[in-house]
Structure formats: C-alpha cells, structure tokens
Design a protein around this motif. Structure first.
Motif, mmCIF file in Angstrom:
data_model
loop_
_atom_site.group_PDB
_atom_site.id
_atom_site.type_symbol
_atom_site.label_atom_id
_atom_site.label_comp_id
_atom_site.label_asym_id
_atom_site.label_seq_id
_atom_site.Cartn_x
_atom_site.Cartn_y
_atom_site.Cartn_z
ATOM 1 N N ALA A 120 3.932 -0.497 0.710
ATOM 2 C CA ALA A 120 3.103 -1.002 1.816
ATOM 3 C C ALA A 120 4.133 -1.559 2.549
ATOM 4 O O ALA A 120 3.291 -2.439 3.949
ATOM 5 C CB ALA A 120 3.188 -2.230 0.316
ATOM 6 N N LEU A 121 5.023 -2.123 2.343
ATOM 7 C CA LEU A 121 5.883 -2.418 3.591
ATOM 8 C C LEU A 121 5.876 -1.667 4.961
ATOM 9 O O LEU A 121 5.872 -1.904 6.418
ATOM 10 C CB LEU A 121 7.226 -1.818 3.608
ATOM 11 C CG LEU A 121 8.073 -3.849 2.609
ATOM 12 C CD1 LEU A 121 9.211 -3.550 1.861
ATOM 13 C CD2 LEU A 121 7.764 -4.887 2.771
ATOM 14 N N ALA A 122 5.040 -0.672 5.156
ATOM 15 C CA ALA A 122 5.564 0.543 5.883
ATOM 16 C C ALA A 122 3.910 0.740 6.593
ATOM 17 O O ALA A 122 3.619 0.413 7.908
ATOM 18 C CB ALA A 122 6.007 2.584 5.748
ATOM 19 N N LEU A 123 3.355 0.330 5.780
ATOM 20 C CA LEU A 123 1.399 0.217 6.381
ATOM 21 C C LEU A 123 1.686 -1.796 7.140
ATOM 22 O O LEU A 123 1.095 -0.901 8.639
ATOM 23 C CB LEU A 123 0.748 0.197 5.607
ATOM 24 C CG LEU A 123 0.341 1.215 4.362
ATOM 25 C CD1 LEU A 123 -0.414 1.143 3.280
ATOM 26 C CD2 LEU A 123 -0.793 2.086 5.129
ATOM 27 N N HIS A 124 2.431 -2.207 6.245
ATOM 28 C CA HIS A 124 2.976 -3.767 7.189
ATOM 29 C C HIS A 124 3.326 -3.845 8.720
ATOM 30 O O HIS A 124 2.176 -3.756 10.040
ATOM 31 C CB HIS A 124 3.291 -4.483 6.154
ATOM 32 C CG HIS A 124 3.875 -5.908 7.193
ATOM 33 N ND1 HIS A 124 2.673 -6.694 7.319
ATOM 34 C CD2 HIS A 124 5.216 -6.336 7.618
ATOM 35 C CE1 HIS A 124 3.379 -7.667 8.345
ATOM 36 N NE2 HIS A 124 4.452 -7.883 8.151
ATOM 37 N N ALA A 125 4.323 -2.342 8.769
ATOM 38 C CA ALA A 125 5.078 -2.205 10.192
ATOM 39 C C ALA A 125 4.360 -1.623 11.178
ATOM 40 O O ALA A 125 4.921 -1.875 11.891
ATOM 41 C CB ALA A 125 6.312 -1.249 9.450
ATOM 42 N N GLU A 126 3.496 -0.577 10.389
ATOM 43 C CA GLU A 126 2.066 0.390 11.297
ATOM 44 C C GLU A 126 1.364 -1.411 11.867
ATOM 45 O O GLU A 126 0.735 -1.060 12.583
ATOM 46 C CB GLU A 126 1.667 1.059 10.799
ATOM 47 C CG GLU A 126 2.977 2.412 10.716
ATOM 48 C CD GLU A 126 3.549 2.762 11.417
ATOM 49 O OE1 GLU A 126 2.160 2.587 12.772
ATOM 50 O OE2 GLU A 126 4.618 3.965 11.772
ATOM 51 N N GLY A 127 1.214 -2.163 11.404
ATOM 52 C CA GLY A 127 0.365 -3.360 12.071
ATOM 53 C C GLY A 127 -0.973 -3.317 11.105
ATOM 54 O O GLY A 127 -2.164 -3.650 11.573
ATOM 55 N N ALA A 128 -1.020 -3.802 9.593
ATOM 56 C CA ALA A 128 -2.016 -3.275 8.508
ATOM 57 C C ALA A 128 -2.072 -5.033 8.074
ATOM 58 O O ALA A 128 -0.529 -5.144 7.865
ATOM 59 C CB ALA A 128 -2.395 -2.138 7.690
ATOM 60 N N ARG A 129 -2.625 -5.302 6.859
ATOM 61 C CA ARG A 129 -2.691 -6.466 6.153
ATOM 62 C C ARG A 129 -2.323 -6.168 5.018
ATOM 63 O O ARG A 129 -3.381 -5.501 4.652
ATOM 64 C CB ARG A 129 -3.711 -8.017 7.008
ATOM 65 C CG ARG A 129 -3.606 -8.279 8.155
ATOM 66 C CD ARG A 129 -4.200 -9.076 7.913
ATOM 67 N NE ARG A 129 -4.731 -10.538 6.823
ATOM 68 C CZ ARG A 129 -3.998 -11.357 7.115
ATOM 69 N NH1 ARG A 129 -3.277 -11.614 7.779
ATOM 70 N NH2 ARG A 129 -4.311 -12.526 5.842
ATOM 71 N N VAL A 130 -1.428 -5.612 4.503
ATOM 72 C CA VAL A 130 -1.180 -5.205 3.337
ATOM 73 C C VAL A 130 -0.813 -6.511 1.450
ATOM 74 O O VAL A 130 -0.657 -7.475 2.200
ATOM 75 C CB VAL A 130 0.037 -4.066 3.395
ATOM 76 C CG1 VAL A 130 0.020 -3.569 1.839
ATOM 77 C CG2 VAL A 130 -0.521 -3.528 4.460
ATOM 78 N N GLY A 131 -1.048 -5.732 1.749
ATOM 79 C CA GLY A 131 -1.091 -6.907 -0.399
ATOM 80 C C GLY A 131 0.074 -5.199 -1.359
ATOM 81 O O GLY A 131 -0.647 -4.585 -0.799
ATOM 82 N N VAL A 132 0.347 -6.465 -2.676
ATOM 83 C CA VAL A 132 0.869 -5.534 -3.929
ATOM 84 C C VAL A 132 0.445 -6.345 -4.299
ATOM 85 O O VAL A 132 0.988 -7.270 -5.010
ATOM 86 C CB VAL A 132 2.160 -5.071 -3.277
ATOM 87 C CG1 VAL A 132 2.819 -5.033 -4.670
ATOM 88 C CG2 VAL A 132 2.971 -4.912 -2.364
ATOM 89 N N LEU A 133 0.017 -5.238 -5.482
ATOM 90 C CA LEU A 133 -0.486 -6.177 -7.385
ATOM 91 C C LEU A 133 0.831 -4.894 -7.677
ATOM 92 O O LEU A 133 0.532 -3.792 -7.822
ATOM 93 C CB LEU A 133 -1.758 -5.620 -7.187
ATOM 94 C CG LEU A 133 -2.013 -5.676 -8.552
ATOM 95 C CD1 LEU A 133 -2.119 -7.511 -9.569
ATOM 96 C CD2 LEU A 133 -3.609 -5.319 -9.105
#
Length: 363
Positions: A120-133
């Motif tokens: 999740a953190l990596a997707l965010h670092a690459e520029g995405a809006r990310v959530g974790v359930l």
C-alpha cells in the motif's frame, strides 16, 4: 532543415517500453506527439502509478525522438489515470474505490500483513491514492504497523472516517476494540463486522484499496471473496513446502469465486546476515517460482528476511515509509508497479455506463 514528420515520429515513440516492459503503443499510452519546428512535445498517460520511473521513461522517449534527423528540444509530460476494472459477476463496486486488491495467504506467519502494508505504501509512493482495510478480525495488525490508533470519527452518525497514516486511508477492527480484547466471534458475526467496516467507511476517491485478508480459506475468507468487489488477489507465501501447500489452497479459493490471481509474492526468500553479509535460504529456495509455474501465474517479487523489515513494521513506520530510497523499498515499489500494471491490463468496469431503464404505463 529537414521537416519532422509526426507520422515518422509515432512508431518510434510507440515502440518505447513502459516501466513494466509493455510497448507504449500496445498500451495506447501515447496521447499526443506535437511537432513545432524542431521541437517535439510528447504527452503520455499511464494506466498505473510509476512515479519513480518517470525520469527513465522521459529519457527513453527523448532518445527515441532524437533518432529522427532535425529533432531539437523534446519535452515529455507523463500523467497517470487509474480507472475501475471489472470484478466478480453480480458484485457492485464500492463507492469511492476504483480497485480492490486482496492480499491473502493460506496460513499465518508468512508476513502477509507486512507485505500488505508495504504494498500500500509503495503504491502511494508511486503516485496513487491508496487505502488499507484490515480484514483480519481475530488478529488485526495494521493499526500497529501503520502507527495509527483511536476510535474512528463519524461526520454523519452512520459512516466512519478512515484514519490517515503515512498518506494512506486506513480502517481496522483494531480501532474499535482494546489491544488485549479477544474477538470471540463465530464466522457470521465476523463476516458481518468486516462488511460493515468495508461499506460503512467513507473511502475518499481511492485508486486502490488493499484488503489484508485473514489467513486461511474458511467461511470468513470465502464469504468475503464472494461479497467484496475484488479486482485481483495477491498470494503471499514463504518458500518452504508447508507454506506452499496452504498458499495453493488460497489460490484455488480465489479461482473458484472468479477473482483474478495477480501473482505470488515469495516472502522471506533469503536471509542476509546483518554482520557478515552472508546470504542463506533459510526456508528453501524457489518455492514461489515453482508454484507460479505450476498454476500459470507470475512470481511478482521475492522479498528478503531482514530484521529491519520486522523492526520498522513493529515501530509503526514500515520499510517503504522508513527508508523510501532503500534497496528493500525498491523491491516493494517494483512489486507495486507489477500489481498495478497487471490490473491496468485487465477488463474495464462498464457498469456505470449502462443507462437506467425506467418503465411507465405510457410507454
């Protein structure tokens, strides 16, 4: 001066590979290539986040354009457009969420939650809006790993606001119970609680929601797989045979409910001694690769067994957030790009494009 032809330029640009090796022409990523005198302006739209690779892609496109005689200045603009993709039949998409990625394992103790948090953190670092359930009702770990705590707030008395941690939107049963409280629930109660967490959280314009699934393939996992609109699943395992046996069961479960398998993550693949640097395959070698070949899927990543990964997760700042430019973070970012690129190549969701049908007595 030789006139620059856009018709001659396009094939050169379309042959350039995107960050995951797919030709930009095949991905229809070249949106425009405008020529003004000797200057060339290129616009690229990727279907997945890859911010760390934009500089390399810009350099490759510039080099390709300059193979044409007469090309002078080249400018490249790269944007990202993540869209919603198809899920299981009969399951509606979740408001505020484009794609849901289930991170699962057949058994506990293989580092599934740590992998989910860093993915999740990596997707965010690459520029995405990310959530974790955090869907692990009996052993929620995302609050600790992501350094978040406290009861969720509500603005309307019905829906929960997600916690914000390291740029991620997060919700977990761990926010609703005390750390030492045992969740002594039967399957239907646990499933209902998770559905409420999923559907009564006000997720805000997420490109990806990472669902940290409970370990195993029982009633809870099967029910969630049937009711949650999942775009694709990632199976986490360790290389040894005893873990692979259970990972295969998890993979087959997703196949039975029609959820695409994005690939396999082999965690704890190799241990490198922090003192001497000696590399040792403590849990065996190439187990994930063999499983991927057996089931016709892809080995997305082989991640190391490193003390720093454990220590950073325990401290509430997982590796991608703690050492964003480190070697291990680069592995997680590579995993994130592969997962996102595989989703981008899947069928789109067209449910929102169907017109509403109304029937009246006068028609």
């Amino acid at each position: 001066m030789t006139a620059i032809s856009e018709a001659a330029l396009q094939p050169l640009l379309q042959a350039v590979a995107d960050p995951e090796g797919r030709p930009l022409g095949e991905a229809r990523a070249i949106k425009s290539a405008k020529v003004t005198g000797s200057d060339v302006a290129i616009t690229v739209e990727l279907g997945y986040p890859a911010a760390s690779q934009h500089a390399a892609l810009t350099a490759a496109l510039t080099a390709a354009a300059k193979t044409l005689p007469g090309v002078g200045n080249v400018s490249v603009a790269i944007t990202t457009n993540v869209i919603a993709h198809a899920v299981q039949r009969g399951v509606q998409l979740l408001p505020g969420v484009k794609n849901i990625i289930a991170v699962a394992s057949g058994k506990g103790g293989v580092g599934k939650s740590t992998t989910a948090a860093n993915l999740a953190l990596a997707l965010h670092a690459e520029g995405a809006r990310v959530g974790v359930l955090d869907a692990d009702v009996y052993g929620p770990s995302q609050p600790l790993m992501l350094g978040a705590s406290g009861r969720p707030e509500t603005l309307d008395g019905q829906n929960m606001e997600p916690h914000l941690a390291h740029g991620l939107q997060v919700n977990s049963i761990g926010f609703l119970v005390d750390d030492d409280q045992a969740m002594i629930w039967r399957g239907p109660m646990a499933t209902q609680a998770l559905e409420q967490l999923l559907r009564q959280t006000r997720w805000q314009d997420l490109d990806y929601l990472i669902v940290d699934m409970p370990p195993g393939t029982g009633d809870i996992q099967l029910t969630l797989s049937q009711r949650v609109p999942v775009t694709g699943s990632v199976i986490v395992t360790t290389p040894q045979d005893i873990a692979l046996i259970d990972a295969k069961k998890g993979l087959k479960m997703f196949e039975k409910v029609g959820i695409p398998i994005l690939g396999i993550v082999e965690n704890m693949a190799v241990h490198i001694c922090s003192n001497c640097g000696h590399a040792e395959h403590i849990f065996g070698a190439e187990g994930g690769q063999k499983m991927a070949a057996q089931y016709g899927t892809e080995l997305l990543a082989s991640l190391p067994l490193a003390m720093s990964i454990r220590a950073q997760a325990d401290s509430g700042t997982p590796t991608v957030a703690a050492e964003p430019d480190g070697d291990v973070a680069a592995l997680y970012k590579g995993l994130a790009r592969k997962v996102a690129a595989k989703i981008a190549a899947q069928a789109k969701d067209y449910s929102a494009k169907f017109p509403t049908i109304s029937i009246s007595k006068s028609t």
